[in-house]
Design a protein around this motif. Sequence first.
Motif, PDB file in Angstrom:
ATOM      1  N   ASN B 647      -2.752  31.288 -13.622  1.00 45.37           N
ATOM      2  CA  ASN B 647      -2.867  29.905 -14.085  1.00 45.37           C
ATOM      3  C   ASN B 647      -3.156  29.000 -12.887  1.00 45.37           C
ATOM      4  O   ASN B 647      -2.254  28.632 -12.146  1.00 45.37           O
ATOM      5  CB  ASN B 647      -1.570  29.495 -14.781  1.00 45.37           C
ATOM      6  CG  ASN B 647      -1.693  28.101 -15.406  1.00 45.37           C
ATOM      7  OD1 ASN B 647      -2.711  27.416 -15.208  1.00 45.37           O
ATOM      8  ND2 ASN B 647      -0.683  27.698 -16.152  1.00 45.37           N
ATOM      9  N   LEU B 648      -4.407  28.642 -12.732  1.00 41.71           N
ATOM     10  CA  LEU B 648      -4.799  27.852 -11.559  1.00 41.71           C
ATOM     11  C   LEU B 648      -4.276  26.421 -11.624  1.00 41.71           C
ATOM     12  O   LEU B 648      -4.302  25.704 -10.622  1.00 41.71           O
ATOM     13  CB  LEU B 648      -6.321  27.873 -11.388  1.00 41.71           C
ATOM     14  CG  LEU B 648      -6.909  29.218 -10.956  1.00 41.71           C
ATOM     15  CD1 LEU B 648      -8.429  29.131 -10.823  1.00 41.71           C
ATOM     16  CD2 LEU B 648      -6.322  29.685  -9.625  1.00 41.71           C
ATOM     17  N   LEU B 649      -3.798  25.999 -12.784  1.00 41.85           N
ATOM     18  CA  LEU B 649      -3.208  24.662 -12.877  1.00 41.85           C
ATOM     19  C   LEU B 649      -1.994  24.572 -11.951  1.00 41.85           C
ATOM     20  O   LEU B 649      -1.674  23.502 -11.417  1.00 41.85           O
ATOM     21  CB  LEU B 649      -2.755  24.369 -14.313  1.00 41.85           C
ATOM     22  CG  LEU B 649      -3.758  23.646 -15.214  1.00 41.85           C
ATOM     23  CD1 LEU B 649      -4.964  24.516 -15.462  1.00 41.85           C
ATOM     24  CD2 LEU B 649      -3.124  23.232 -16.527  1.00 41.85           C
ATOM     25  N   ASP B 650      -1.327  25.710 -11.778  1.00 43.05           N
ATOM     26  CA  ASP B 650      -0.136  25.726 -10.921  1.00 43.05           C
ATOM     27  C   ASP B 650      -0.477  26.002  -9.458  1.00 43.05           C
ATOM     28  O   ASP B 650       0.283  25.636  -8.570  1.00 43.05           O
ATOM     29  CB  ASP B 650       0.830  26.838 -11.391  1.00 43.05           C
ATOM     30  CG  ASP B 650       1.404  26.529 -12.762  1.00 43.05           C
ATOM     31  OD1 ASP B 650       1.373  25.334 -13.153  1.00 43.05           O
ATOM     32  OD2 ASP B 650       1.840  27.465 -13.445  1.00 43.05           O
ATOM     33  N   ILE B 651      -1.566  26.729  -9.232  1.00 40.68           N
ATOM     34  CA  ILE B 651      -1.837  27.269  -7.890  1.00 40.68           C
ATOM     35  C   ILE B 651      -2.890  26.484  -7.125  1.00 40.68           C
ATOM     36  O   ILE B 651      -2.799  26.315  -5.918  1.00 40.68           O
ATOM     37  CB  ILE B 651      -2.291  28.741  -8.014  1.00 40.68           C
ATOM     38  CG1 ILE B 651      -1.205  29.575  -8.701  1.00 40.68           C
ATOM     39  CG2 ILE B 651      -2.638  29.335  -6.656  1.00 40.68           C
ATOM     40  CD1 ILE B 651      -1.688  30.929  -9.187  1.00 40.68           C
ATOM     41  N   ALA B 652      -3.890  25.984  -7.849  1.00 38.43           N
ATOM     42  CA  ALA B 652      -5.046  25.389  -7.169  1.00 38.43           C
ATOM     43  C   ALA B 652      -4.800  23.923  -6.816  1.00 38.43           C
ATOM     44  O   ALA B 652      -3.927  23.269  -7.405  1.00 38.43           O
ATOM     45  CB  ALA B 652      -6.277  25.521  -8.058  1.00 38.43           C
ATOM     46  N   HIS B 653      -5.617  23.456  -5.883  1.00 36.46           N
ATOM     47  CA  HIS B 653      -5.575  22.046  -5.533  1.00 36.46           C
ATOM     48  C   HIS B 653      -6.039  21.244  -6.754  1.00 36.46           C
ATOM     49  O   HIS B 653      -7.128  21.466  -7.267  1.00 36.46           O
ATOM     50  CB  HIS B 653      -6.520  21.801  -4.344  1.00 36.46           C
ATOM     51  CG  HIS B 653      -6.487  20.383  -3.859  1.00 36.46           C
ATOM     52  ND1 HIS B 653      -5.496  19.904  -3.043  1.00 36.46           N
ATOM     53  CD2 HIS B 653      -7.316  19.343  -4.102  1.00 36.46           C
ATOM     54  CE1 HIS B 653      -5.729  18.630  -2.786  1.00 36.46           C
ATOM     55  NE2 HIS B 653      -6.829  18.262  -3.426  1.00 36.46           N
ATOM     56  N   PRO B 654      -5.204  20.285  -7.206  1.00 34.99           N
ATOM     57  CA  PRO B 654      -5.551  19.613  -8.467  1.00 34.99           C
ATOM     58  C   PRO B 654      -6.770  18.709  -8.328  1.00 34.99           C
ATOM     59  O   PRO B 654      -6.956  18.057  -7.291  1.00 34.99           O
ATOM     60  CB  PRO B 654      -4.290  18.814  -8.799  1.00 34.99           C
ATOM     61  CG  PRO B 654      -3.593  18.628  -7.489  1.00 34.99           C
ATOM     62  CD  PRO B 654      -3.934  19.822  -6.644  1.00 34.99           C
ATOM     63  N   THR B 655      -7.547  18.661  -9.388  1.00 36.05           N
ATOM     64  CA  THR B 655      -8.654  17.701  -9.434  1.00 36.05           C
ATOM     65  C   THR B 655      -8.077  16.361  -9.860  1.00 36.05           C
ATOM     66  O   THR B 655      -6.913  16.271 -10.295  1.00 36.05           O
ATOM     67  CB  THR B 655      -9.695  18.146 -10.477  1.00 36.05           C
ATOM     68  OG1 THR B 655      -9.028  18.205 -11.749  1.00 36.05           O
ATOM     69  CG2 THR B 655     -10.276  19.501 -10.152  1.00 36.05           C
ATOM     70  N   ALA B 656      -8.902  15.312  -9.767  1.00 36.81           N
ATOM     71  CA  ALA B 656      -8.438  13.980 -10.176  1.00 36.81           C
ATOM     72  C   ALA B 656      -8.035  13.992 -11.642  1.00 36.81           C
ATOM     73  O   ALA B 656      -7.015  13.401 -12.039  1.00 36.81           O
ATOM     74  CB  ALA B 656      -9.542  12.957  -9.930  1.00 36.81           C
ATOM     75  N   ALA B 657      -8.812  14.701 -12.455  1.00 38.80           N
ATOM     76  CA  ALA B 657      -8.521  14.755 -13.897  1.00 38.80           C
ATOM     77  C   ALA B 657      -7.183  15.441 -14.141  1.00 38.80           C
ATOM     78  O   ALA B 657      -6.388  15.008 -14.986  1.00 38.80           O
ATOM     79  CB  ALA B 657      -9.636  15.505 -14.621  1.00 38.80           C
ATOM     80  N   GLU B 659      -4.660  15.672 -12.053  1.00 35.66           N
ATOM     81  CA  GLU B 659      -3.561  14.833 -11.587  1.00 35.66           C
ATOM     82  C   GLU B 659      -3.227  13.776 -12.635  1.00 35.66           C
ATOM     83  O   GLU B 659      -2.059  13.494 -12.907  1.00 35.66           O
ATOM     84  CB  GLU B 659      -3.925  14.175 -10.260  1.00 35.66           C
ATOM     85  CG  GLU B 659      -3.721  15.129  -9.096  1.00 35.66           C
ATOM     86  CD  GLU B 659      -3.841  14.439  -7.749  1.00 35.66           C
ATOM     87  OE1 GLU B 659      -4.578  13.446  -7.670  1.00 35.66           O
ATOM     88  OE2 GLU B 659      -3.233  14.928  -6.786  1.00 35.66           O
ATOM     89  N   ALA B 660      -4.239  13.202 -13.236  1.00 36.78           N
ATOM     90  CA  ALA B 660      -4.028  12.125 -14.204  1.00 36.78           C
ATOM     91  C   ALA B 660      -3.504  12.656 -15.539  1.00 36.78           C
ATOM     92  O   ALA B 660      -2.728  11.971 -16.210  1.00 36.78           O
ATOM     93  CB  ALA B 660      -5.336  11.364 -14.417  1.00 36.78           C
ATOM     94  N   ASP B 664      -0.912  16.687 -20.471  1.00 41.42           N
ATOM     95  CA  ASP B 664      -1.805  17.056 -21.592  1.00 41.42           C
ATOM     96  C   ASP B 664      -2.348  18.472 -21.400  1.00 41.42           C
ATOM     97  O   ASP B 664      -2.378  19.283 -22.327  1.00 41.42           O
ATOM     98  CB  ASP B 664      -2.992  16.086 -21.683  1.00 41.42           C
ATOM     99  CG  ASP B 664      -2.537  14.691 -22.077  1.00 41.42           C
ATOM    100  OD1 ASP B 664      -1.376  14.579 -22.534  1.00 41.42           O
ATOM    101  OD2 ASP B 664      -3.322  13.749 -21.910  1.00 41.42           O
ATOM    102  N   TYR B 665      -2.784  18.743 -20.178  1.00 40.99           N
ATOM    103  CA  TYR B 665      -3.361  20.070 -19.905  1.00 40.99           C
ATOM    104  C   TYR B 665      -2.297  21.161 -20.082  1.00 40.99           C
ATOM    105  O   TYR B 665      -2.565  22.216 -20.652  1.00 40.99           O
ATOM    106  CB  TYR B 665      -3.921  20.126 -18.485  1.00 40.99           C
ATOM    107  CG  TYR B 665      -5.336  19.583 -18.381  1.00 40.99           C
ATOM    108  CD1 TYR B 665      -6.370  20.156 -19.113  1.00 40.99           C
ATOM    109  CD2 TYR B 665      -5.640  18.518 -17.544  1.00 40.99           C
ATOM    110  CE1 TYR B 665      -7.670  19.661 -19.016  1.00 40.99           C
ATOM    111  CE2 TYR B 665      -6.931  18.011 -17.436  1.00 40.99           C
ATOM    112  CZ  TYR B 665      -7.937  18.589 -18.184  1.00 40.99           C
ATOM    113  OH  TYR B 665      -9.219  18.110 -18.091  1.00 40.99           O
ATOM    114  N   GLU B 666      -1.097  20.887 -19.580  1.00 40.78           N
ATOM    115  CA  GLU B 666      -0.058  21.922 -19.671  1.00 40.78           C
ATOM    116  C   GLU B 666       0.322  22.192 -21.126  1.00 40.78           C
ATOM    117  O   GLU B 666       0.584  23.341 -21.512  1.00 40.78           O
ATOM    118  CB  GLU B 666       1.164  21.518 -18.836  1.00 40.78           C
ATOM    119  CG  GLU B 666       0.865  21.689 -17.349  1.00 40.78           C
ATOM    120  CD  GLU B 666       2.003  21.244 -16.443  1.00 40.78           C
ATOM    121  OE1 GLU B 666       2.917  20.552 -16.935  1.00 40.78           O
ATOM    122  OE2 GLU B 666       1.954  21.581 -15.248  1.00 40.78           O
TER     123      GLU B 666
END
Lengths: 222, 678
Positions: B647-657, B659-660, B664-666
């Motif tokens: 799950n790159l939402l947890d691992i990757a550097h977040p995009t602006a979208a 972060e905002a 919702d994404y989770e």
Amino acid sequence: MTETHDLDRTAETRAQVRVLRMLSALSAAGVEEVGVQDFHAFAFFTEVLAPVWGLDSPTGDILKEEGGPHYPMLQSALGRLVGLGLVRVARLTGDDCGGRWRLDVAFAIRAQAAAPVIALLDGMPDEDPTVAKFLEQLAFSFADIPPDRRDDAALVDALWSAAGYDENRLIKFADGRDGRTARNYSADAARRFQRFAPNDVNLSPAEQTSLYMSLMRRRASA
Amino acid sequence: MPDSTQRGKRRVTIRFPVFESISVTGFSLYPGKDGHGGLDVHFQPDENLVLGVNGLGKSTLLILLKQMIAGPTRLRPPGFIGKGQGEVLSGDPSMFAVRATGSTQDAKAKLRVRFGDATAIIERRLRDLAIVSFAVSEGEGEETQKDIATYQSTTAALAGVDTFPNLLRILERSVFFLENRERLIWDWKAQYELFRATMMNADDARQLLELEREIISSDSAARNLRAALYRLERRYQKDVKAFAKADDVHAALNAIQIRIDAAEAREASLVEEFDTASEHAADAKALVWTEDSKADSEASRYDHLKYLAVRHALGNVSNDISYVLLGLMRDGHCEVCGGDGLTELAAELSARQLEHRCMMCGSPRNDENVVTTSAALAQQAEMAFEELERQREVAAEARLRFDEASKRVDAIKSSLEEVRRDVDGFKRHRRVLRAQLPAEDRTALARVESEIDRLRLGAEGFEQDREIAERQVDELLDQLRNAVVGFRERIQEIFNRRAKDFFIERVRLVYAPRAEKIAQHRDALKFQFPAFEVDLTSGVSGSAFVRRTYEQASLSQREYLDIAFRMAFMEALGAENCSIVIDGPEGSVDVVFADRAGVMLSHYAAADGGPRNRQIIVACNIVDGGFIPHYFLDHPTRPDRDARTVNLLDIAHPTAALEALRPDYEAKVNAVLYRVAP
């Protein structure tokens, strides 16, 4: 009458003549009645082995179908010859073919009616006497195959069973109009019997054909 | 050239890579959970999912998997190459550095990848993809190496191929289906190179490659000389003019040369058109033959039913008459006189049969058996006739298409003959004109002509070299074709099974060798290159199979046919140990086919803890719909899915979208990732 129509009629007549000659040769070899599938198997051998006799293959290609060779044009010619009284329907019954009922038809030449036509054909200046000899020799070899194995003989033919050709693709075995060469494994195999003959013996086309068809008989019966 | 008696069938022992783990440190794209620890993924032996949104580095991670093995290299696109041209090109060593936001000075990645029983451990710097360390573990300790040549030969040997470029072929054309969508089923050259790399004895494969190079180089040298020759001939024409005393002759010579040039260019273009049109005509002819045979088959079925239905009505008439009557009823065609369109008579005969009247004279018959037997059979016959009529329409349509294709071939052939006649005529005219030049001109021109002859001889020498190499290629290609044919049925069987999971149409993989040249020269030999292509049933031509080309296929068809072919190829060659890595498989499919795509990929993955290990790694966006639930069909529980998901939402550097909109994404991830397919 249009030029296309004339060409169609010529092609139809040519097919009828071919069928008549094939049935005549089979009859002379003792195959009085020939079933539809056997007929198409024989037609296939006339195509692929013609080059052994220095003759052109009449069609030069064949669609590789699951059930074996089938020539719609020759099938149509058979029907027409029945109507013309030159061929008779020797058998007409139902037949269970792979679980689906089909009409089982066998054809035979009406020798008496066909003889004058064939004699007339023989007298035509463009008729190559080699064709009749070839068909006669091939029919004798074909007749040696047990009747229930004749349709299988085409399936084990060197060209038909060559692994390089998949079903539903045209097998081209005669040189194209563009001058490109095509492989005819059946004719190649028939000619290859020469390798096994003693040095001072030259196998004739008839002998090459006979040897090749013996091989087909053995393979079909295996 | 090796002695042909020494050549044997290659015992195919390709060991496809299976990925065990990858860790990335010091790389700002993957800072890790809560910004620490980087990326550390342990792949499962079956399904794996890299999940994320745009910009989080899903594709980057898959590319990294590939480049960790390939290094800073890329494979040359499929095609024949000449002497001195490399099979492998330099890649961009900074391809990962540019994807990071900060410095990549200390960024490293470490990959564990299994080839059969051996595991390769490869560590590279991400700023330039240089090897930090490389070791192979085969249960007997590890040996660390950094030398690139040793690395490449070792990894090639681990995969069971003789050269590193061949390992790259396996990676790019079978294992990795990434953003650039390298084609395999749609590109006969890519297939040929892959077959040559994997199915041929190493010595023969090298020999074949060398001969290809010889042909290309000789052909190229000959063409260069011919081009120089052409230029010299043009100059010769100018010289002719300079020496001119007979202006009319020179003007005519110039004019005729221009016409020769134009006609020869037209000839070359027509030859290409002819080849393409001939191929289309052959396809159309095969379709006509198929449809005609089907029509014959339907006619026979109908005849049988009709025969049973009319047998009683016909009484004791002969087979011939029965046969002719059947033909009349079926086709409105009289076999006696050849008359067509006898629909009224056909209708009358059918009516007689339905009304249980005598077929010959129409008189009523009083036979109960006839009535009861015929009524049921007649109904069946009617249905069979409808099917026959439909089939005939399909056959007629196929014939029309074939006629059009044949006309096109004939038209091109006729143009080609015409233009060839023109070329011959123009050249004859040129010879005549040259003979008319004054003697002094001819002496001066003779010197130029001798130079032209020298160049021509040189070109012919190269052309002979090409011809010699071509003769040897044929023999080697014969071996390769036999090897491919040996795998044909297995590849087809697997392909058809895999494709069935996705496609509604009936799909069939067909072995169809391609007749192509290696050299460009007009007289260059054409060879049969082993290749597969795809037939699909078509809505346009009824139920018949038609050949599908890249241009004719929809986007999802293109992708999933290619994926199925890659799967079949690897499965057929690599037994049960292989891996396929796919980027964005959900991108080209609609909501219904997303389910089928998930099922197809899920069916491919298999691991039984023993010898069977078909791994799949997929990167996809967080998408609604059934793709993910169906992909994880065999793993319904949350822990199972967590173990298989990066799950790159947890691992990757977040995009602006991200972060905002993180909550919702989770929420979406929770909804999609853990949903169980019905």
